[in-house]
Motif scaffolding. Structure first.
Motif: not given
Length: 222
Positions: A105-132
């Protein structure tokens, strides 16, 4: 020599100097792209992003910016600047935790919120993910896939996060071969300083900066 002829020669000399200067200042580009490499920058956007974008565009390079969601949410204008500069924006989690130590659930939140943040900032929905830290497991990969994200690690580590010098970063980029991806960071002053030499080195080897395929995870033509 008449004044008119003298003035004409002076103007021609100035014009020749201007052309020579322009050629010298032109960004390094391969005449023919014999292969593509993926330049990636983690941890942005930051106070260094604008200068980094200037270095990249000034040298004819495009890159994938793996943004942290918390910073994308705080600085949406910088995300838009990345996109406007021709960069691709990826997901690098929201707060940069050790994902393999978290529950699903925490992993899901980390990834989902970032998708939303990028789109909300005016970027396209990311299709690539780099784990910290490049840390991953089956759960992390599955959650990323749930959001349509392809996990991207790297082939070459610039070590800029570990205080690598400009020369060392340039040498790391020189190890890249077609299709490979290099890890760099948005905030590193040494990496920014290395960009012109990275561009020159790639051009000398007939390599161009490309996008990273969400299908193969390899660098391909933009």
């Amino acid at each position: 020599m008449t004044f008119r002829n003298s003035r004409r020669l002076s103007l021609l000399a100035v014009a020749a100097l201007a052309v020579a200067t322009a050629l010298t200042a032109s960004p390094a580009r391969a005449a023919v792209c014999n292969g593509y490499v993926g330049l990636t920058f983690d941890d942005g956007p930051s106070s260094s992003t604008t200068a980094l974008l200037g270095a990249l565009t000034g040298n004819g390079l495009r890159a994938t910016m793996f943004n942290q969601g918390q910073y994308a949410a705080a600085s949406p204008a910088l995300v838009r600047a990345q996109v406007s500069a021709g960069m691709w924006v990826g997901n690098h989690s929201y707060t940069h935790p050790h994902l393999t130590q978290l529950g699903q659930a925490q992993i899901d939140s980390e990834i989902a919120r970032t998708q939303q943040a990028v789109v909300g900032a005016g970027g396209s929905t990311p299709v690539l993910f780099r784990p910290p830290y490049g840390e991953t497991n089956a759960v992390v990969k599955a959650v990323a896939a749930k959001y349509g994200l392809t996990q991207i690690i790297w082939d070459v580590d610039s070590q800029d996060w570990n205080g690598a010098s400009v020369d060392a970063i340039v040498q790391a980029a020189a190890r890249l071969v077609g299709g490979q991806v290099i890890l760099m960071h948005d905030w590193s002053a040494n990496t920014r300083a290395a960009v012109p030499r990275i561009a020159q080195g790639l051009a000398a080897r007939g390599l161009c900066a490309g996008r990273i395929s969400a299908t193969t995870g390899r660098a391909v033509a933009p």
